[in-house]
Design an enzyme around this catalytic site. Sequence first.
Site, PDB file in Angstrom:
ATOM      1  CE1 TYR A 155      -3.550   2.644   0.902  1.00 40.79           C
ATOM      2  CE2 TYR A 155      -1.893   3.480   2.406  1.00 40.79           C
ATOM      3  CZ  TYR A 155      -3.073   3.650   1.724  1.00 40.79           C
ATOM      4  OH  TYR A 155      -3.773   4.814   1.851  1.00 40.79           O
ATOM      5  CD1 TRP A 157      -1.167   7.882  -0.390  1.00 42.46           C
ATOM      6  CD2 TRP A 157      -0.996   9.617  -1.781  1.00 42.46           C
ATOM      7  NE1 TRP A 157      -2.370   8.540  -0.389  1.00 42.46           N
ATOM      8  CE2 TRP A 157      -2.287   9.615  -1.233  1.00 42.46           C
ATOM      9  CE3 TRP A 157      -0.651  10.625  -2.683  1.00 42.46           C
ATOM     10  CZ2 TRP A 157      -3.237  10.575  -1.562  1.00 42.46           C
ATOM     11  CZ3 TRP A 157      -1.596  11.584  -3.010  1.00 42.46           C
ATOM     12  CH2 TRP A 157      -2.882  11.538  -2.449  1.00 42.46           C
TER      13      TRP A 157
HETATM   14  N1  LIG Z   1      -0.595   8.023  12.796  1.00 44.79           N
HETATM   15  C1  LIG Z   1      -1.021   8.156  11.544  1.00 44.79           C
HETATM   16  N2  LIG Z   1      -0.600   7.292  10.604  1.00 44.79           N
HETATM   17  C2  LIG Z   1      -1.031   7.403   9.333  1.00 44.79           C
HETATM   18  C3  LIG Z   1      -1.933   8.429   8.980  1.00 44.79           C
HETATM   19  C4  LIG Z   1      -2.370   9.340   9.988  1.00 44.79           C
HETATM   20  O1  LIG Z   1      -3.179  10.256   9.740  1.00 44.79           O
HETATM   21  N3  LIG Z   1      -1.880   9.179  11.247  1.00 44.79           N
HETATM   22  N4  LIG Z   1      -2.383   8.524   7.678  1.00 44.79           N
HETATM   23  C5  LIG Z   1      -2.419   7.300   6.910  1.00 44.79           C
HETATM   24  C6  LIG Z   1      -2.722   7.575   5.504  1.00 44.79           C
HETATM   25  S1  LIG Z   1      -4.212   8.363   5.190  1.00 44.79           S
HETATM   26  C7  LIG Z   1      -1.936   7.185   4.491  1.00 44.79           C
HETATM   27  S2  LIG Z   1      -2.506   7.397   2.885  1.00 44.79           S
HETATM   28  C8  LIG Z   1      -0.643   6.502   4.740  1.00 44.79           C
HETATM   29  C9  LIG Z   1       0.445   6.931   3.753  1.00 44.79           C
HETATM   30  O2  LIG Z   1       1.442   5.988   3.737  1.00 44.79           O
HETATM   31  P1  LIG Z   1       2.387   5.802   2.455  1.00 44.79           P
HETATM   32  O3  LIG Z   1       1.615   6.061   1.228  1.00 44.79           O
HETATM   33  O4  LIG Z   1       3.071   4.509   2.601  1.00 44.79           O
HETATM   34  O5  LIG Z   1       3.408   7.011   2.666  1.00 44.79           O
HETATM   35  P2  LIG Z   1       4.387   7.714   1.660  1.00 44.79           P
HETATM   36  O6  LIG Z   1       5.353   8.453   2.490  1.00 44.79           O
HETATM   37  O7  LIG Z   1       3.627   8.490   0.657  1.00 44.79           O
HETATM   38  O8  LIG Z   1       5.132   6.497   0.982  1.00 44.79           O
HETATM   39  C10 LIG Z   1       5.269   6.340  -0.371  1.00 44.79           C
HETATM   40  C11 LIG Z   1       6.615   5.687  -0.657  1.00 44.79           C
HETATM   41  O9  LIG Z   1       6.644   5.351  -2.037  1.00 44.79           O
HETATM   42  C12 LIG Z   1       7.859   5.801  -2.608  1.00 44.79           C
HETATM   43  N5  LIG Z   1       7.576   6.073  -4.022  1.00 44.79           N
HETATM   44  C13 LIG Z   1       6.975   7.172  -4.534  1.00 44.79           C
HETATM   45  N6  LIG Z   1       6.872   7.063  -5.869  1.00 44.79           N
HETATM   46  C14 LIG Z   1       7.388   5.872  -6.203  1.00 44.79           C
HETATM   47  C15 LIG Z   1       7.553   5.209  -7.447  1.00 44.79           C
HETATM   48  O10 LIG Z   1       7.198   5.708  -8.516  1.00 44.79           O
HETATM   49  N7  LIG Z   1       8.151   3.979  -7.401  1.00 44.79           N
HETATM   50  C16 LIG Z   1       8.571   3.407  -6.255  1.00 44.79           C
HETATM   51  N8  LIG Z   1       9.130   2.214  -6.315  1.00 44.79           N
HETATM   52  N9  LIG Z   1       8.433   4.023  -5.064  1.00 44.79           N
HETATM   53  C17 LIG Z   1       7.850   5.234  -5.040  1.00 44.79           C
HETATM   54  C18 LIG Z   1       8.248   7.006  -1.798  1.00 44.79           C
HETATM   55  O11 LIG Z   1       9.627   7.261  -1.882  1.00 44.79           O
HETATM   56  C19 LIG Z   1       7.778   6.600  -0.398  1.00 44.79           C
HETATM   57  O12 LIG Z   1       8.785   5.908   0.299  1.00 44.79           O
HETATM   58  O13 LIG Z   1      -0.200   6.785   6.077  1.00 44.79           O
HETATM   59  C20 LIG Z   1      -1.170   6.437   7.053  1.00 44.79           C
HETATM   60  N10 LIG Z   1      -0.595   6.525   8.382  1.00 44.79           N
HETATM   61  N1  LIG Z   2       0.057  18.482   3.071  1.00 45.09           N
HETATM   62  C1  LIG Z   2      -0.441  17.248   2.984  1.00 45.09           C
HETATM   63  N2  LIG Z   2      -1.659  17.068   2.424  1.00 45.09           N
HETATM   64  C2  LIG Z   2      -2.185  15.821   2.388  1.00 45.09           C
HETATM   65  C3  LIG Z   2      -1.489  14.689   2.855  1.00 45.09           C
HETATM   66  C4  LIG Z   2      -0.208  14.917   3.428  1.00 45.09           C
HETATM   67  O1  LIG Z   2       0.458  13.974   3.886  1.00 45.09           O
HETATM   68  N3  LIG Z   2       0.278  16.210   3.476  1.00 45.09           N
HETATM   69  N4  LIG Z   2      -2.046  13.432   2.788  1.00 45.09           N
HETATM   70  C5  LIG Z   2      -3.209  13.218   1.910  1.00 45.09           C
HETATM   71  C6  LIG Z   2      -3.946  12.007   2.305  1.00 45.09           C
HETATM   72  S1  LIG Z   2      -3.339  10.501   1.824  1.00 45.09           S
HETATM   73  C7  LIG Z   2      -5.096  12.036   3.004  1.00 45.09           C
HETATM   74  S2  LIG Z   2      -5.881  10.584   3.407  1.00 45.09           S
HETATM   75  C8  LIG Z   2      -5.700  13.302   3.416  1.00 45.09           C
HETATM   76  C9  LIG Z   2      -6.071  13.266   4.899  1.00 45.09           C
HETATM   77  O2  LIG Z   2      -7.042  14.191   5.168  1.00 45.09           O
HETATM   78  P1  LIG Z   2      -7.550  14.330   6.678  1.00 45.09           P
HETATM   79  O3  LIG Z   2      -7.644  13.006   7.306  1.00 45.09           O
HETATM   80  O4  LIG Z   2      -8.780  15.152   6.658  1.00 45.09           O
HETATM   81  O5  LIG Z   2      -6.337  15.155   7.287  1.00 45.09           O
HETATM   82  P2  LIG Z   2      -5.739  15.268   8.751  1.00 45.09           P
HETATM   83  O6  LIG Z   2      -4.747  16.378   8.675  1.00 45.09           O
HETATM   84  O7  LIG Z   2      -5.257  13.977   9.271  1.00 45.09           O
HETATM   85  O8  LIG Z   2      -6.945  15.718   9.659  1.00 45.09           O
HETATM   86  C10 LIG Z   2      -7.735  16.855   9.369  1.00 45.09           C
HETATM   87  C11 LIG Z   2      -7.948  17.710  10.577  1.00 45.09           C
HETATM   88  O9  LIG Z   2      -8.570  16.958  11.613  1.00 45.09           O
HETATM   89  C12 LIG Z   2      -8.147  17.477  12.854  1.00 45.09           C
HETATM   90  N5  LIG Z   2      -8.453  16.509  13.924  1.00 45.09           N
HETATM   91  C13 LIG Z   2      -7.678  15.551  14.448  1.00 45.09           C
HETATM   92  N6  LIG Z   2      -8.346  14.871  15.401  1.00 45.09           N
HETATM   93  C14 LIG Z   2      -9.581  15.413  15.482  1.00 45.09           C
HETATM   94  C15 LIG Z   2     -10.725  15.160  16.277  1.00 45.09           C
HETATM   95  O10 LIG Z   2     -10.775  14.249  17.098  1.00 45.09           O
HETATM   96  N7  LIG Z   2     -11.817  15.963  16.068  1.00 45.09           N
HETATM   97  C16 LIG Z   2     -11.830  16.970  15.160  1.00 45.09           C
HETATM   98  N8  LIG Z   2     -12.927  17.687  15.033  1.00 45.09           N
HETATM   99  N9  LIG Z   2     -10.743  17.249  14.410  1.00 45.09           N
HETATM  100  C17 LIG Z   2      -9.652  16.463  14.553  1.00 45.09           C
HETATM  101  C18 LIG Z   2      -6.678  17.744  12.640  1.00 45.09           C
HETATM  102  O11 LIG Z   2      -6.196  18.707  13.565  1.00 45.09           O
HETATM  103  C19 LIG Z   2      -6.668  18.257  11.193  1.00 45.09           C
HETATM  104  O12 LIG Z   2      -6.718  19.654  11.149  1.00 45.09           O
HETATM  105  O13 LIG Z   2      -4.787  14.401   3.239  1.00 45.09           O
HETATM  106  C20 LIG Z   2      -4.143  14.404   1.970  1.00 45.09           C
HETATM  107  N10 LIG Z   2      -3.419  15.655   1.848  1.00 45.09           N
HETATM  108 MO   LIG Z   3      -4.425   8.766   2.926  1.00 45.91          MO
END
Ligand SMILES: Nc1nc2c(c(=O)[nH]1)N[C@H]1C(S)=C(S)[C@@H](COP(=O)(O)OP(=O)(O)OC[C@H]3O[C@@H](n4cnc5c(=O)[nH]c(N)nc54)[C@H](O)[C@@H]3O)O[C@H]1N2
Ligand SMILES: Nc1nc2c(c(=O)[nH]1)N[C@H]1C(S)=C(S)[C@@H](COP(=O)(O)OP(=O)(O)OC[C@H]3O[C@@H](n4cnc5c(=O)[nH]c(N)nc54)[C@H](O)[C@@H]3O)O[C@H]1N2
Ligand SMILES: [Mo]
Length: 825
Positions: A155, A157
């Site tokens: 899994y 990005w």
């Molecule tokens: N505590 C906590 N944990 C979370 C979250 C949170 O809100 N709180 N959010 C979760 C969410 S919503 C998400 S989506 C995940 C994200 O988790 P990931 O999607 O695993 O995070 P990334 O850092 O985007 O990792 C992408 C990796 O792919 C590599 N990569 C990018 N492009 C390519 C490519 O073209 N080829 C290859 N081979 N590699 C590539 C990058 O170098 C990087 O190491 O994390 C989750 N984890």
């Molecule tokens: N810059 C940047 N943008 C991103 C990403 C990134 O890594 N960096 N990741 C992308 C991805 S994969 C995803 S899934 C989306 C995630 O999108 P979201 O899940 O919506 O993003 P978060 O920043 O985790 O959370 C949104 C807001 O929720 C608030 N929050 C946390 N806990 C609580 C709570 O208990 N109650 C309330 N009311 N608010 C709370 C946080 O302070 C934050 O401002 O973002 C995408 N966009």
């Molecule tokens: Mo995500």
Amino acid sequence: MSVADVTTISLSRRSFLTATSSLLALGAAGSLLPGAVGSAFAADGTKEVLGGSHWGAFWATVEDGRFTKIRPWEGDYHPSEQLPGVQDVIYNAARIKYPMVRRAYLENGPKAERDSRGDGDFVRVTWDQALDLVAGEIKRLEDEEGPWALYAGSYGWRSSGKIGNPQVMLKRMMNMAGGAVTSSSNYSKAALEGIMPYVLGSIDAAGPQTSYQSVVENTELIVFWASDPYKTNQIAFALPDHEEYKWFEDMKKADIKSVFINPVQIESCKSLGGEWVPVRPHSDVALALGLCHVLLTEDLYDKDFINDYTYGFDEFAAYLKGEGWDKVEKTPEWAAELTEVSADDIRALARRLVNGRTMLVSGWSTQRMQYGEQWPWVFVTLAAMVGQVGLPGGGFCQNYHLYSQGSPSSDAPNLAPGLSTGTRQEKKEWPAEKGAKVIPVARIVDMLEGPGKPYEHNGEAHVYPDVKMTYWVGGNPFHHHQDRNRMRKAWKKFETVVVQDFQWTSSARFADIVLPATTTSERDEIEQVGTVSKRAYVAMKKLVDPVFESRTDYAIFSDLAGRLGFGQAFTEGKSELDMVRETYEQAKSTADSQGKVSMPDFDTFWEKGIVEFEIPEKNLRRVKYAEFREDPLMNMLPTPTGKIEIFSKTIEKFGYDDCPPHASWIEPVEWLGMKDKTYPLQLNSNHPDYRMHSQLNATVVRELYAVADREPCVINTQDAAKRGISDGDVVRVFNGRGQILAGAVISDDIRPGVLQVQEGGWYDPLDNADPNTLCKYGDVNVLTIDIGTSRLAQATSAHTCMVDVEKFEGDVPEVDVFTAPAAAE
Ligand SMILES: Nc1nc2c(c(=O)[nH]1)N[C@H]1C(S)=C(S)[C@@H](COP(=O)(O)OP(=O)(O)OC[C@H]3O[C@@H](n4cnc5c(=O)[nH]c(N)nc54)[C@H](O)[C@@H]3O)O[C@H]1N2
Ligand SMILES: Nc1nc2c(c(=O)[nH]1)N[C@H]1C(S)=C(S)[C@@H](COP(=O)(O)OP(=O)(O)OC[C@H]3O[C@@H](n4cnc5c(=O)[nH]c(N)nc54)[C@H](O)[C@@H]3O)O[C@H]1N2
Ligand SMILES: [Mo]
């Protein structure tokens, strides 16, 4: 190299808002000048080529085969400050240069000891050696065990682009080899995706939403609930043009009132001049129930809407009145105690919701927690009671924070993906006792700890398979998964771990075989600008040759497929550029037959670098669910009753006490309201301001946010004072699961009792042999809990997490995760 050296965008910490208003003006034309092309000459005469990334389209200066400068595409309304990282990621010290194998694995193969994984003891090998090892092990497991022994859930990005999706390539290869265990859904919104099909008949938070224009023209009050569009819209899978920042400007001009319900006073709130409701984290379901109670008891809810468009309101109303399964009335006073928002404020907000045209907006953090299914359900239920679903600028939206889904669309077709996964070519039957073919993505550690163990998911019973090998590509599990120490131990279940990346992430460090991939700048790609708007297609030409020994994902998988005996079937004889051409020509043929937009032939497009599309006036005022509202019989929702299901008989039949048949408050195992105060602070591990997850953490962009060389940890002023912590101190954040170092940022923008460490910091263990070792840099997932949201969605519960913090005393260990392991230099 400093940030200033690698970019022409001027960067300064927290300059986000000021810097961008001028950039906004730059992009406000919204279109390139006629005749603008994908390769041009900059003022100083050097050649620039158009490229694309998660952070937007950009102009790259290439000199002597080296990418030397980056500047945003002028069609970008609000260029991301993270863009310099896109250049630096090619050349930084964390770049994976050569194929590497862990010494013990090279010597002893899959039966090698696994304790030294993560120690950095790698040996450089040739591509042939590395790929023979990988192909050999896939073949051995497929032949001697079966597809259930391989985990290809990989899994993450990956990069933008329609062609080079390495996860599709991995699955295609595994399918041709005989199959593998894969994963379902995502870490982003799996609880939402689990519950919404029962409530709305679709996942709702995908695809075009009510347009920004509709909001600007009609909305009087907009409530951003756990939603930070200003931050999270910086990135996208398709190339973002950051149109929503223009929306923010328009909303300000239209004087739309806004409320932000969030434990943090975020930039979006400040920028819009919104009212901040500093809710206690993890209590939002209670707050929404309190609002519903006011609407019910003050007779303010829309009875016609409830009657005509929803099912099961009576059961829910009984629950609000204290006649439901828990016999507790959901009064504003009840909600006030849980949320620490006063009962008067709850009453006032409820009345405001029905006072004019209201748009309720939700982000996703509130479903990334235990019982996370309840949040989207109560949110939609509340919107149904307000009764404005399907009206211009009214109702609800669960996705204004990502992919610019309020943008109007051009009439251009979507670009199709270049490759398909195909179907499993069975060498062996997959008997039920060998376990699930697909596991919920966030249950990976449960699977590793419990082969053969039963689990429930979405109304079905399964057992976990007994996996031996994994191949990770385009993702970073050693950042994204929860409870790192537990995971580190469980990871040893894998006999073989292959990681293919371009950065020495922690996942690569914990692998046996490391394969160096290229970035998108080192290969040919194509991508659209705007997931929804489809405002342009960009020819993402290879900017520079692959550095060191890196190879494109496609080259690596094609080579492996050859070794496995199906090279021709895998590639069908096509190069990456052939696939780029095919994808473009397919879109052109659709466009030609529809006759709405015109596209040049491929060679002209490739030469120019871009084709732009107009946004027709007719597409500006889209209203989601308008057809349903217009005629709920002809345009039924695909739920069993055709209506919004406030109560679900299907879920009732599952009999899950962790997911009752209507939206409910269930107290989580860890939150600020719990009795046990061992760890008194709630941890907010939201998404990073200046990074995408773990991507670009090793680049120059880190200068924008690192504090004392580490991940910032935001602490409320009172909480810091109580602990004698000052701004800039190195702090230790800890709980019963683990401990990390971080750099203190003292602020009143976070409510007392809440600590913020954003997700994505690279895991940097001090002593790999210690099961509770300190992470020197600040990977927040060392601290988070690893439990499913409920048996329904089995999603991540990352936000269910209590910790404490103290000033770190003693010698501060140096962070050394941002350079390659010594042997890999
Ligand atoms: N505590 C906590 N944990 C979370 C979250 C949170 O809100 N709180 N959010 C979760 C969410 S919503 C998400 S989506 C995940 C994200 O988790 P990931 O999607 O695993 O995070 P990334 O850092 O985007 O990792 C992408 C990796 O792919 C590599 N990569 C990018 N492009 C390519 C490519 O073209 N080829 C290859 N081979 N590699 C590539 C990058 O170098 C990087 O190491 O994390 C989750 N984890
Ligand atoms: N810059 C940047 N943008 C991103 C990403 C990134 O890594 N960096 N990741 C992308 C991805 S994969 C995803 S899934 C989306 C995630 O999108 P979201 O899940 O919506 O993003 P978060 O920043 O985790 O959370 C949104 C807001 O929720 C608030 N929050 C946390 N806990 C609580 C709570 O208990 N109650 C309330 N009311 N608010 C709370 C946080 O302070 C934050 O401002 O973002 C995408 N966009
Ligand atoms: Mo995500």
